[in-house]
Design a protein around this motif. Sequence first.
Motif, PDB file in Angstrom:
ATOM      1  N   TYR A  91      37.049  38.329  43.234  1.00 24.49           N
ATOM      2  CA  TYR A  91      36.775  37.434  42.110  1.00 24.49           C
ATOM      3  C   TYR A  91      36.863  38.197  40.779  1.00 24.49           C
ATOM      4  CZ  TYR A  91      34.054  34.627  38.854  1.00 24.49           C
ATOM      5  OH  TYR A  91      33.629  33.938  37.746  1.00 24.49           O
ATOM      6  N   VAL A  92      36.169  39.316  40.695  1.00 27.54           N
ATOM      7  CA  VAL A  92      36.166  40.113  39.460  1.00 27.54           C
ATOM      8  C   VAL A  92      37.563  40.633  39.145  1.00 27.54           C
ATOM      9  CG1 VAL A  92      35.314  42.254  38.399  1.00 27.54           C
ATOM     10  CG2 VAL A  92      33.729  40.733  39.622  1.00 27.54           C
ATOM     11  N   ASP A  93      38.244  41.168  40.151  1.00 28.68           N
ATOM     12  CA  ASP A  93      39.604  41.671  39.925  1.00 28.68           C
ATOM     13  C   ASP A  93      40.538  40.548  39.482  1.00 28.68           C
ATOM     14  OD1 ASP A  93      38.708  44.169  40.659  1.00 28.68           O
ATOM     15  OD2 ASP A  93      39.676  44.154  42.636  1.00 28.68           O
TER      16      ASP A  93
ATOM     17  N   GLU B  97      33.337  39.016  46.068  1.00 30.18           N
ATOM     18  CA  GLU B  97      32.915  39.315  44.699  1.00 30.18           C
ATOM     19  C   GLU B  97      33.920  40.243  44.013  1.00 30.18           C
ATOM     20  OE1 GLU B  97      28.920  40.840  44.804  1.00 30.18           O
ATOM     21  OE2 GLU B  97      28.180  39.045  45.814  1.00 30.18           O
ATOM     22  N   ARG B  98      34.392  41.254  44.741  1.00 35.36           N
ATOM     23  CA  ARG B  98      35.368  42.190  44.180  1.00 35.36           C
ATOM     24  C   ARG B  98      36.673  41.472  43.857  1.00 35.36           C
ATOM     25  NH1 ARG B  98      39.677  44.769  45.323  1.00 35.36           N
ATOM     26  NH2 ARG B  98      39.758  44.171  47.486  1.00 35.36           N
TER      27      ARG B  98
ATOM     28  N   ILE C  17      39.691  37.746  37.867  1.00 35.45           N
ATOM     29  CA  ILE C  17      39.335  37.390  36.492  1.00 35.45           C
ATOM     30  C   ILE C  17      39.933  38.399  35.515  1.00 35.45           C
ATOM     31  CG2 ILE C  17      37.422  37.227  34.837  1.00 35.45           C
ATOM     32  CD1 ILE C  17      37.642  34.786  36.608  1.00 35.45           C
ATOM     33  N   MET C  18      39.826  39.671  35.859  1.00 35.36           N
ATOM     34  CA  MET C  18      40.368  40.710  34.978  1.00 35.36           C
ATOM     35  C   MET C  18      41.901  40.591  34.883  1.00 35.36           C
ATOM     36  SD  MET C  18      37.744  42.088  33.772  1.00 35.36           S
ATOM     37  CE  MET C  18      38.480  43.431  32.890  1.00 35.36           C
TER      38      MET C  18
ATOM     39  N   GLU D 213      43.398  37.183  45.531  1.00 35.36           N
ATOM     40  CA  GLU D 213      42.606  36.963  44.323  1.00 35.36           C
ATOM     41  C   GLU D 213      42.819  35.534  43.821  1.00 35.36           C
ATOM     42  OE1 GLU D 213      43.807  39.913  41.494  1.00 35.36           O
ATOM     43  OE2 GLU D 213      42.924  41.557  42.639  1.00 35.36           O
TER      44      GLU D 213
END
Length: 66
Positions: free
Chosen positions: A56-58, A53-54, A60-61, A24
């Motif tokens: 990236y989102v994980d 994409e997954r 960021i979270m 990540e």
Amino acid sequence: MVSESIDIRNEIAEKLLDLDNQLEATVLDFYFLEQYSLNDIADELSYSDRQIERLYVDGIMSVRCR
């Protein structure tokens, strides 16, 4: 202005080092510091676009939750 940009870049880099998932962190590094697109990151790391994409989102979270 350049000094402030360097400070922000260093702060981002430090936050990425604190992430537990280094993949990540790598995705976020490429995106925010190296300015790669998510598609370019997928090509560079040999992952699918959806997987990047997954990550990236994980990522960021994970940064937001700290």
